[in-house]
Scaffold this motif. Structure first.
Motif, PDB file in Angstrom:
ATOM      1  N   ASN A  59       0.832  -1.198   0.000  1.00 40.77           N
ATOM      2  CA  ASN A  59       0.000   0.000   0.000  1.00 40.77           C
ATOM      3  C   ASN A  59       0.872   1.254   0.000  1.00 40.77           C
ATOM      4  OD1 ASN A  59      -1.465   2.255   1.513  1.00 40.77           O
ATOM      5  ND2 ASN A  59      -3.164   0.838   1.210  1.00 40.77           N
ATOM      6  N   VAL A  60       1.859   1.288   0.895  1.00 43.13           N
ATOM      7  CA  VAL A  60       2.768   2.434   0.980  1.00 43.13           C
ATOM      8  C   VAL A  60       3.638   2.522  -0.267  1.00 43.13           C
ATOM      9  CG1 VAL A  60       4.724   3.391   2.255  1.00 43.13           C
ATOM     10  CG2 VAL A  60       2.751   2.477   3.494  1.00 43.13           C
ATOM     11  N   ILE A  61       4.090   1.378  -0.767  1.00 46.32           N
ATOM     12  CA  ILE A  61       4.908   1.364  -1.979  1.00 46.32           C
ATOM     13  C   ILE A  61       4.132   1.943  -3.155  1.00 46.32           C
ATOM     14  CG2 ILE A  61       5.881  -0.211  -3.715  1.00 46.32           C
ATOM     15  CD1 ILE A  61       6.847  -1.944  -1.331  1.00 46.32           C
ATOM     16  N   HIS A  62       2.833   1.670  -3.211  1.00 43.31           N
ATOM     17  CA  HIS A  62       2.030   2.228  -4.306  1.00 43.31           C
ATOM     18  C   HIS A  62       1.915   3.745  -4.162  1.00 43.31           C
ATOM     19  CE1 HIS A  62      -0.712   2.219  -7.658  1.00 43.31           C
ATOM     20  NE2 HIS A  62      -1.582   2.938  -6.951  1.00 43.31           N
ATOM     21  N   SER A  63       1.748   4.230  -2.935  1.00 38.91           N
ATOM     22  CA  SER A  63       1.735   5.683  -2.722  1.00 38.91           C
ATOM     23  C   SER A  63       3.045   6.297  -3.197  1.00 38.91           C
ATOM     24  CB  SER A  63       1.514   6.001  -1.239  1.00 38.91           C
ATOM     25  OG  SER A  63       0.193   5.683  -0.832  1.00 38.91           O
ATOM     26  N   ALA A  64       4.151   5.582  -2.942  1.00 36.80           N
ATOM     27  CA  ALA A  64       5.455   6.080  -3.383  1.00 36.80           C
ATOM     28  C   ALA A  64       5.549   6.110  -4.899  1.00 36.80           C
ATOM     29  CB  ALA A  64       6.568   5.203  -2.803  1.00 36.80           C
ATOM     30  N   LYS A  65       4.893   5.145  -5.562  1.00 32.09           N
ATOM     31  CA  LYS A  65       4.918   5.169  -7.027  1.00 32.09           C
ATOM     32  C   LYS A  65       4.124   6.355  -7.551  1.00 32.09           C
ATOM     33  CE  LYS A  65       4.660   2.594 -11.244  1.00 32.09           C
ATOM     34  NZ  LYS A  65       4.986   1.294 -11.866  1.00 32.09           N
ATOM     35  N   VAL A  66       3.015   6.681  -6.886  1.00 28.79           N
ATOM     36  CA  VAL A  66       2.249   7.860  -7.279  1.00 28.79           C
ATOM     37  C   VAL A  66       3.115   9.114  -7.129  1.00 28.79           C
ATOM     38  CG1 VAL A  66       0.246   9.289  -6.736  1.00 28.79           C
ATOM     39  CG2 VAL A  66       0.027   6.795  -6.748  1.00 28.79           C
ATOM     40  N   ALA A  67       3.899   9.169  -6.038  1.00 29.83           N
ATOM     41  CA  ALA A  67       4.822  10.297  -5.847  1.00 29.83           C
ATOM     42  C   ALA A  67       5.840  10.351  -6.974  1.00 29.83           C
ATOM     43  CB  ALA A  67       5.524  10.168  -4.491  1.00 29.83           C
ATOM     44  N   TRP A  68       6.285   9.180  -7.405  1.00 27.72           N
ATOM     45  CA  TRP A  68       7.250   9.101  -8.515  1.00 27.72           C
ATOM     46  C   TRP A  68       6.616   9.609  -9.804  1.00 27.72           C
ATOM     47  CZ3 TRP A  68       7.420   5.126 -12.544  1.00 27.72           C
ATOM     48  CH2 TRP A  68       8.606   5.129 -13.288  1.00 27.72           C
ATOM     49  N   TYR A  69       5.360   9.212 -10.035  1.00 24.56           N
ATOM     50  CA  TYR A  69       4.647   9.721 -11.211  1.00 24.56           C
ATOM     51  C   TYR A  69       4.497  11.237 -11.137  1.00 24.56           C
ATOM     52  CZ  TYR A  69       3.089   5.369 -13.452  1.00 24.56           C
ATOM     53  OH  TYR A  69       3.033   4.181 -14.139  1.00 24.56           O
ATOM     54  N   ALA A  70       4.279  11.765  -9.934  1.00 25.14           N
ATOM     55  CA  ALA A  70       4.105  13.208  -9.777  1.00 25.14           C
ATOM     56  C   ALA A  70       5.332  13.974 -10.264  1.00 25.14           C
ATOM     57  CB  ALA A  70       3.810  13.547  -8.323  1.00 25.14           C
ATOM     58  N   HIS A  71       6.494  13.362 -10.090  1.00 30.16           N
ATOM     59  CA  HIS A  71       7.729  14.006 -10.548  1.00 30.16           C
ATOM     60  C   HIS A  71       7.896  13.880 -12.065  1.00 30.16           C
ATOM     61  CE1 HIS A  71       9.695  15.203  -6.782  1.00 30.16           C
ATOM     62  NE2 HIS A  71       9.065  14.168  -6.251  1.00 30.16           N
ATOM     63  N   ARG A  72       7.041  13.077 -12.707  1.00 27.96           N
ATOM     64  CA  ARG A  72       7.130  12.874 -14.158  1.00 27.96           C
ATOM     65  C   ARG A  72       5.944  13.506 -14.890  1.00 27.96           C
ATOM     66  NH1 ARG A  72       7.319   6.717 -15.170  1.00 27.96           N
ATOM     67  NH2 ARG A  72       7.805   7.399 -17.292  1.00 27.96           N
ATOM     68  N   LEU A  73       5.227  14.405 -14.225  1.00 25.20           N
ATOM     69  CA  LEU A  73       3.994  14.938 -14.796  1.00 25.20           C
ATOM     70  C   LEU A  73       4.217  15.560 -16.174  1.00 25.20           C
ATOM     71  CD1 LEU A  73       2.315  16.521 -11.645  1.00 25.20           C
ATOM     72  CD2 LEU A  73       1.536  14.517 -12.929  1.00 25.20           C
ATOM     73  N   LYS A  74       5.291  16.314 -16.336  1.00 27.34           N
ATOM     74  CA  LYS A  74       5.549  16.972 -17.612  1.00 27.34           C
ATOM     75  C   LYS A  74       5.723  15.947 -18.727  1.00 27.34           C
ATOM     76  CE  LYS A  74       7.726  20.803 -17.689  1.00 27.34           C
ATOM     77  NZ  LYS A  74       8.741  21.909 -17.659  1.00 27.34           N
ATOM     78  N   GLU A  75       6.321  14.803 -18.400  1.00 27.49           N
ATOM     79  CA  GLU A  75       6.524  13.738 -19.385  1.00 27.49           C
ATOM     80  C   GLU A  75       5.197  13.232 -19.949  1.00 27.49           C
ATOM     81  OE1 GLU A  75       8.027   9.088 -19.165  1.00 27.49           O
ATOM     82  OE2 GLU A  75       8.852  10.547 -17.749  1.00 27.49           O
ATOM     83  N   PHE A  76       4.146  13.291 -19.111  1.00 27.52           N
ATOM     84  CA  PHE A  76       2.837  12.806 -19.541  1.00 27.52           C
ATOM     85  C   PHE A  76       1.912  13.932 -20.007  1.00 27.52           C
ATOM     86  CE2 PHE A  76       4.388   9.488 -16.683  1.00 27.52           C
ATOM     87  CZ  PHE A  76       4.161   8.347 -17.454  1.00 27.52           C
ATOM     88  N   GLY A  77       2.456  15.152 -20.098  1.00 29.38           N
ATOM     89  CA  GLY A  77       1.694  16.244 -20.666  1.00 29.38           C
ATOM     90  C   GLY A  77       0.980  17.137 -19.676  1.00 29.38           C
TER      91      GLY A  77
END
Length: 467
Positions: A59-77
Motif C-alpha cells: 500500500n505504501v509502496i504504491h503511494s510512493a509510485k504515485v509520488a514518482w509519477y508526480a515528478h514525471r507529470l511533464k513527461e505525460f503532458g
C-alpha cells in the motif's frame, strides 16, 4: 488418542496458535467443516500480512509510485507543480486498508464458528495451552489437534549501540508520519530495498548498507546489476561490502553509523535508521518443550514433509516451521495440513515456490536461477528479452528490465526470471506450464492479447526460434 485434560481446561477439536495465513485458513476451513475450533492470537488479527507486512507495505509502496509519477507529470503532458508528500495521509490510507481487512477477518472467524481468543498462548503440556488474556486473567484450553502458526519477527542484531538507537523495523517504518530527511537502511535484501526505494521516492536521502559485495546475493548477477543501477539513478546510495561496527544516537532524531570496508572506516549520518537484516521464528516463548515439540538449531519447529512436529497430533505451519518466508507458501502449508487431517497425502517436498520483490520495477522468479545452473553444471538454453521489446511497456513509459528463461534439453522450462513493470503477474502462466510438464512452446504458440505484458512471454520464447 484422546487428549489427557486437566480439570478446568476447555476441550476443542482443534486449537490454532496464531492467526497467520496458514493458521487462519485452517481455523476457517475446519470450523466450516463443523469442528470446534479455538484460535489464539496475541495482537494481529489475521497475522502479519494484512496488518504490518505484505499488504500494508505494498500500500505504501504504491503511494510512493504515485509520488514518482508526480515528478514525471511533464513527461505525460501535465503542467502542474509537483505536490508535497503528506506522510500522515499516506499512513492513514494504509491504516484504513488494514482496518477494513481486520473487519473482513473478524467476520469470517465468526461466520465459521471459530472461538477467537485474544492473548498470549503458551504450552503447559501435550496439546494443552494456557492463554494470558488481553482483557486480564487466563484461560486454559486443550485440543485433539493443535496447529502452531506463530510466524516470525524482525531481528535487531547485537551491533554495539544499535538497540539503544531504537532503530525502525518494517513495523515502525509503516507508521511514519513524516518523511525522514535521511535514512540509513541496514540490509540490502527484499525488505530493505522495497523500503529504500519507497522512502527515496517520498523525498528521503537513502543509503543502503550491506556486508555483501552486492545486494540480493541469491539472485542472478545480471538481475542485481540492472536493479541496483536503476535504484542508484533514483538517488539511493549503496555501501556494499561494509560491516557496521557501531551505532550512536537515536532514530528519529540523529544517528551515526561507523562502517568498516576493506580499505577504510567511514561515518554515515542520518535522521533515521531501519534494521532490515533478517527475521527469526516466534518459537522462543510458547513453551515448546512442555509440549514435546523439538526445535531446529535456528529455532524453527522440526517438521516432516506433512508438517507434523515431534509431538503427537501437533502440526506447525508458516515461518515458525521453517517454510519459505512467503504468505503464499504458508497458504500451501494450510492445504497440506488440511489434507493430512482429512486423511489424504500432500507434502512440502518438491514444492515450486515463486516470489516477487515489489521494487519498481518488480523482480519475479520461479525455478532455477541461471547462476545456480552454471554452478551445478546444468545444461540449458537461454531465452532473454529486454522489457522494451514488450510493447505494452512503451505505452506505460516503463521499459526498464528484461525477461529470461532457462530451457532444458527436453524443452521444459527450468527457471524463469523477470525484472520489469508488473512482472509478478507473469509468474502464474509460466508456473502452470512448468507444473504441467509442458514444453516452453506451449507459451510461445499461444495467441495472447496485444498489447499486454503477458504477450512478452510469447516473444521471449519465440526468440529461441520456431524449429
Amino acid at each position: 488418542m484422546a487428549a489427557i485434560v486437566e480439570v478446568g481446561a476447555e476441550q476443542f477439536d482443534v486449537v490454532v496458535l496464531g492467526s497467520g495465513e496458514a493458521g487462519k485458513y485452517l481455523a476457517w476451513t475446519l470450523g466450516a467443516d463443523g469442528r470446534r475450533v479455538a484460535l489464539i492470537e496475541t495482537r494481529y488479527v489475521g497475522g502479519s500480512c494484512p496488518n504490518i507486512a505484505c499488504l500494508p507495505s505494498k500500500n505504501v509502496i504504491h503511494s510512493a509510485k504515485v509520488a514518482w509519477y508526480a515528478h514525471r507529470l511533464k513527461e505525460f503532458g501535465f503542467e502542474v507543480t509537483v505536490p508535497k508528500v503528506d506522510m500522515k495521509v499516506v499512513r492513514e490510507r494504509k491504516r484504513t486498508m488494514v482496518r477494513e481487512l481486520v473487519e473482513v477477518h473478524n467476520k469470517r472467524f465468526a461466520a465459521n464458528g471459530v472461538t477467537f481468543i485474544c492473548g498470549d498462548g503458551r504450552f503447559v503440556g501435550p496439546r494443552e495451552v494456557v492463554v494470558t488474556l488481553q482483557a486480564g486473567g487466563t484461560r486454559q484450553i486443550s485440543g485433539d489437534t493443535v496447529i502452531v502458526s506463530t510466524g516470525s519477527r524482525a531481528v535487531v542484531t547485537d551491533i554495539p549501540g544499535l538497540q539503544e538507537a531504537e532503530p525502525m523495523t518494517h513495523i515502525e517504518q509503516l507508521e511514519l508520519d513524516v518523511v525522514p530527511e535521511s535514512l540509513i537502511v541496514l540490509g540490502g535484501g527484499y525488505i530493505g530495498l522495497e523500503f529504500a526505494q519507497a522512502m527515496a521516492r517520498f523525498g528521503s536521502k537513502v543509503t543502503v548498507v550491506d556486508r555483501n559485495a552486492r545486494c540480493l546475493t541469491h539472485e542472478d548477477e545480471d538481475v542485481v546489476r540492472v536493479l541496483t543501477d536503476l535504484l542508484s539513478k533514483e538517488g539511493i546510495e549503496f555501501k556494499l561490502g561494509s560491516t557496521v561496527e557501531s551505532v550512536t544516537g537515536r532514530s528519529g532524531d540523529a544517528v551515526e553509523v561507523i562502517l568498516k570496508t576493506q580499505e577504510r572506516h567511514e561515518t554515515l549520518r542520518a535522521t533515521h535508521i531501519l534494521a532490515a537484516v533478517g527475521r527469526i521464528p516466534n518459537t522462543d516463548s510458547i513453551g515448546t518443550q512442555m509440549a514435546g515439540i523439538e526445535l531446529t538449531a535456528n529455532g524453527h519447529i522440526k517438521v516432516n514433509e506433512f508438517l507434523q512436529t515431534t509431538a503427537e497430533s501437533v502440526f506447525a505451519v508458516g515461518d515458525c516451521a521453517g517454510s519459505p518466508y512467503f504468505t503464499h507458501a504458508a497458504y500451501d502449508d494450510f492445504r497440506i495440513v488440511y489434507q493430512s487431517i482429512q486423511g489424504h497425502k500432500r507434502v512440502t517436498t518438491g514444492r515450486q515456490i515463486p516470489y516477487t520483490l515489489f521494487t519498481d520495477p518488480e523482480l519475479a522468479h520461479v525455478g532455477l536461477h541461471e547462476d545456480e545452473a552454471k554452478r551445478q553444471g546444468i545444461s540449458y538454453r537461454l531465452a532473454k528479452l529486454p522489457m522494451a521489446a514488450v510493447l505494452r511497456t512503451r505505452t506505460l513509459g516503463e521499459t526498464e528490465g528484461f525477461l529470461k528463461a532457462l530451457i532444458g534439453k527436453d524443452d521444459r522450462i527450468l527457471g524463469f526470471t523477470a525484472l520489469g513493470v508488473g512482472v509478478g503477474e507473469l509468474l502464474a502462466p509460466v508456473q502452470l506450464v512448468m507444473n504441467s510438464g509442458l514444453p516452453y512452446t506451449a507459451l510461445r504458440d499461444l495467441i495472447v492479447t496485444h498489447p499486454t505484458l503477458s504477450e512478452g512471454l510469447v516473444f521471449l520464447f519465440a526468440s529461441l526460434g520456431y524449429k
